[in-house]
Design a protein around this motif. Structure first.
Motif, PDB file in Angstrom:
ATOM      1  N   MET A  51     -22.841  99.980  53.371  1.00 40.51           N
ATOM      2  CA  MET A  51     -21.600  99.324  53.711  1.00 40.51           C
ATOM      3  C   MET A  51     -20.479  99.917  52.847  1.00 40.51           C
ATOM      4  N   ARG A  52     -19.352 100.148  53.452  1.00 42.52           N
ATOM      5  CA  ARG A  52     -18.223 100.751  52.744  1.00 42.52           C
ATOM      6  C   ARG A  52     -17.413  99.691  52.027  1.00 42.52           C
ATOM      7  N   LYS A  53     -16.949 100.046  50.857  1.00 47.68           N
ATOM      8  CA  LYS A  53     -16.102  99.137  50.082  1.00 47.68           C
ATOM      9  C   LYS A  53     -14.677  99.202  50.622  1.00 47.68           C
ATOM     10  N   ILE A  54     -14.066  98.034  50.791  1.00 51.61           N
ATOM     11  CA  ILE A  54     -12.693  97.962  51.294  1.00 51.61           C
ATOM     12  C   ILE A  54     -11.755  98.145  50.099  1.00 51.61           C
ATOM     13  N   PRO A  55     -10.812  99.061  50.188  1.00 52.94           N
ATOM     14  CA  PRO A  55      -9.878  99.270  49.079  1.00 52.94           C
ATOM     15  C   PRO A  55      -9.038  98.022  48.819  1.00 52.94           C
ATOM     16  N   ASP A  56      -8.664  97.835  47.561  1.00 56.76           N
ATOM     17  CA  ASP A  56      -7.831  96.688  47.186  1.00 56.76           C
ATOM     18  C   ASP A  56      -6.470  96.791  47.854  1.00 56.76           C
ATOM     19  N   GLY A  57      -5.981  95.686  48.308  1.00 51.03           N
ATOM     20  CA  GLY A  57      -4.648  95.618  48.871  1.00 51.03           C
ATOM     21  C   GLY A  57      -4.550  95.933  50.343  1.00 51.03           C
ATOM     22  N   VAL A  58      -5.647  96.253  50.987  1.00 48.26           N
ATOM     23  CA  VAL A  58      -5.584  96.593  52.409  1.00 48.26           C
ATOM     24  C   VAL A  58      -5.232  95.364  53.233  1.00 48.26           C
ATOM     25  N   PHE A  59      -5.850  94.248  52.938  1.00 47.75           N
ATOM     26  CA  PHE A  59      -5.613  93.038  53.714  1.00 47.75           C
ATOM     27  C   PHE A  59      -4.671  92.068  53.005  1.00 47.75           C
ATOM     28  N   LYS A  60      -4.056  92.536  51.954  1.00 47.62           N
ATOM     29  CA  LYS A  60      -3.131  91.684  51.226  1.00 47.62           C
ATOM     30  C   LYS A  60      -1.833  91.567  52.027  1.00 47.62           C
ATOM     31  N   PRO A  61      -1.383  90.343  52.274  1.00 44.69           N
ATOM     32  CA  PRO A  61      -0.145  90.198  53.051  1.00 44.69           C
ATOM     33  C   PRO A  61       1.053  90.716  52.256  1.00 44.69           C
ATOM     34  N   ARG A  62       1.947  91.368  52.947  1.00 36.65           N
ATOM     35  CA  ARG A  62       3.149  91.884  52.301  1.00 36.65           C
ATOM     36  C   ARG A  62       4.243  90.825  52.389  1.00 36.65           C
ATOM     37  N   LEU A  63       5.060  90.792  51.357  1.00 40.46           N
ATOM     38  CA  LEU A  63       6.140  89.819  51.327  1.00 40.46           C
ATOM     39  C   LEU A  63       7.278  90.265  52.233  1.00 40.46           C
ATOM     40  N   THR A  64       7.881  89.291  52.888  1.00 43.78           N
ATOM     41  CA  THR A  64       9.053  89.588  53.702  1.00 43.78           C
ATOM     42  C   THR A  64      10.259  89.698  52.778  1.00 43.78           C
ATOM     43  N   SER A  65      11.371  90.165  53.297  1.00 42.27           N
ATOM     44  CA  SER A  65      12.565  90.311  52.457  1.00 42.27           C
ATOM     45  C   SER A  65      13.034  88.947  51.947  1.00 42.27           C
ATOM     46  N   GLY A  66      12.897  87.924  52.763  1.00 54.11           N
ATOM     47  CA  GLY A  66      13.278  86.573  52.325  1.00 54.11           C
ATOM     48  C   GLY A  66      12.391  86.073  51.210  1.00 54.11           C
ATOM     49  N   GLU A  67      11.099  86.357  51.303  1.00 54.68           N
ATOM     50  CA  GLU A  67      10.173  85.938  50.246  1.00 54.68           C
ATOM     51  C   GLU A  67      10.439  86.708  48.960  1.00 54.68           C
ATOM     52  N   LYS A  68      10.789  87.984  49.086  1.00 53.22           N
ATOM     53  CA  LYS A  68      11.114  88.781  47.897  1.00 53.22           C
ATOM     54  C   LYS A  68      12.340  88.219  47.196  1.00 53.22           C
ATOM     55  N   LYS A  69      13.371  87.883  47.977  1.00 49.09           N
ATOM     56  CA  LYS A  69      14.587  87.308  47.413  1.00 49.09           C
ATOM     57  C   LYS A  69      14.288  85.961  46.760  1.00 49.09           C
ATOM     58  N   SER A  70      13.433  85.186  47.395  1.00 47.76           N
ATOM     59  CA  SER A  70      13.055  83.886  46.849  1.00 47.76           C
ATOM     60  C   SER A  70      12.319  84.052  45.524  1.00 47.76           C
ATOM     61  N   ASP A  71      11.433  85.032  45.445  1.00 47.54           N
ATOM     62  CA  ASP A  71      10.705  85.287  44.199  1.00 47.54           C
ATOM     63  C   ASP A  71      11.648  85.716  43.088  1.00 47.54           C
ATOM     64  N   VAL A  72      12.621  86.560  43.414  1.00 50.47           N
ATOM     65  CA  VAL A  72      13.597  87.001  42.414  1.00 50.47           C
ATOM     66  C   VAL A  72      14.420  85.810  41.934  1.00 50.47           C
ATOM     67  N   THR A  73      14.848  84.968  42.865  1.00 47.05           N
ATOM     68  CA  THR A  73      15.634  83.787  42.508  1.00 47.05           C
ATOM     69  C   THR A  73      14.832  82.853  41.616  1.00 47.05           C
ATOM     70  N   THR A  74      13.582  82.643  41.951  1.00 43.99           N
ATOM     71  CA  THR A  74      12.720  81.776  41.147  1.00 43.99           C
ATOM     72  C   THR A  74      12.540  82.346  39.742  1.00 43.99           C
ATOM     73  N   THR A  75      12.332  83.642  39.645  1.00 41.24           N
ATOM     74  CA  THR A  75      12.150  84.281  38.346  1.00 41.24           C
ATOM     75  C   THR A  75      13.406  84.146  37.492  1.00 41.24           C
ATOM     76  N   VAL A  76      14.560  84.402  38.074  1.00 43.28           N
ATOM     77  CA  VAL A  76      15.818  84.316  37.332  1.00 43.28           C
ATOM     78  C   VAL A  76      16.085  82.869  36.900  1.00 43.28           C
ATOM     79  N   ALA A  77      15.851  81.919  37.802  1.00 37.68           N
ATOM     80  CA  ALA A  77      16.074  80.511  37.467  1.00 37.68           C
ATOM     81  C   ALA A  77      15.151  80.075  36.336  1.00 37.68           C
ATOM     82  N   THR A  78      13.917  80.531  36.356  1.00 41.40           N
ATOM     83  CA  THR A  78      12.971  80.193  35.298  1.00 41.40           C
ATOM     84  C   THR A  78      13.424  80.774  33.966  1.00 41.40           C
ATOM     85  N   GLN A  79      13.915  81.998  33.981  1.00 41.43           N
ATOM     86  CA  GLN A  79      14.399  82.624  32.748  1.00 41.43           C
ATOM     87  C   GLN A  79      15.597  81.867  32.190  1.00 41.43           C
TER      88      GLN A  79
END
Length: 74
Positions: A1-29
């Motif tokens: 059986m072949r090993k599946i590389p890391d990150g192949v099935f990892k969902p990618r963040l949308t631009s809105g989620e990326k902006k939300s993560d940045v906002t959360t990080t800045v607010a926490t800081q």
């Protein structure tokens, strides 16, 4: 059986989620820096109060208050 590389099935963040993560990080800081400043101020004021209380003479004992009953003026 072949090993599946890391990150192949990892969902990618949308631009809105990326902006939300940045906002959360800045607010926490920001809140963490405000908390650190508040705690530093509290410590400084506490030390100042303790130093003041050490140099201040002890207060005189208070006089006892009256019985609290009033005479009626009629």
């Amino acid at each position: 059986m072949r090993k599946i590389p890391d990150g192949v099935f990892k969902p990618r963040l949308t631009s809105g989620e990326k902006k939300s993560d940045v906002t959360t990080t800045v607010a926490t800081q920001i809140t963490e820096s405000e908390k650190a400043a508040r705690e530093a101020k509290t410590a400084r004021l506490r030390l100042s109060r303790l130093a003041y209380e050490e140099t201040r003479p002890s207060p005189d004992p208070k006089k006892k208050a009256g019985s609290g009953k009033r005479r009626s003026g009629t």
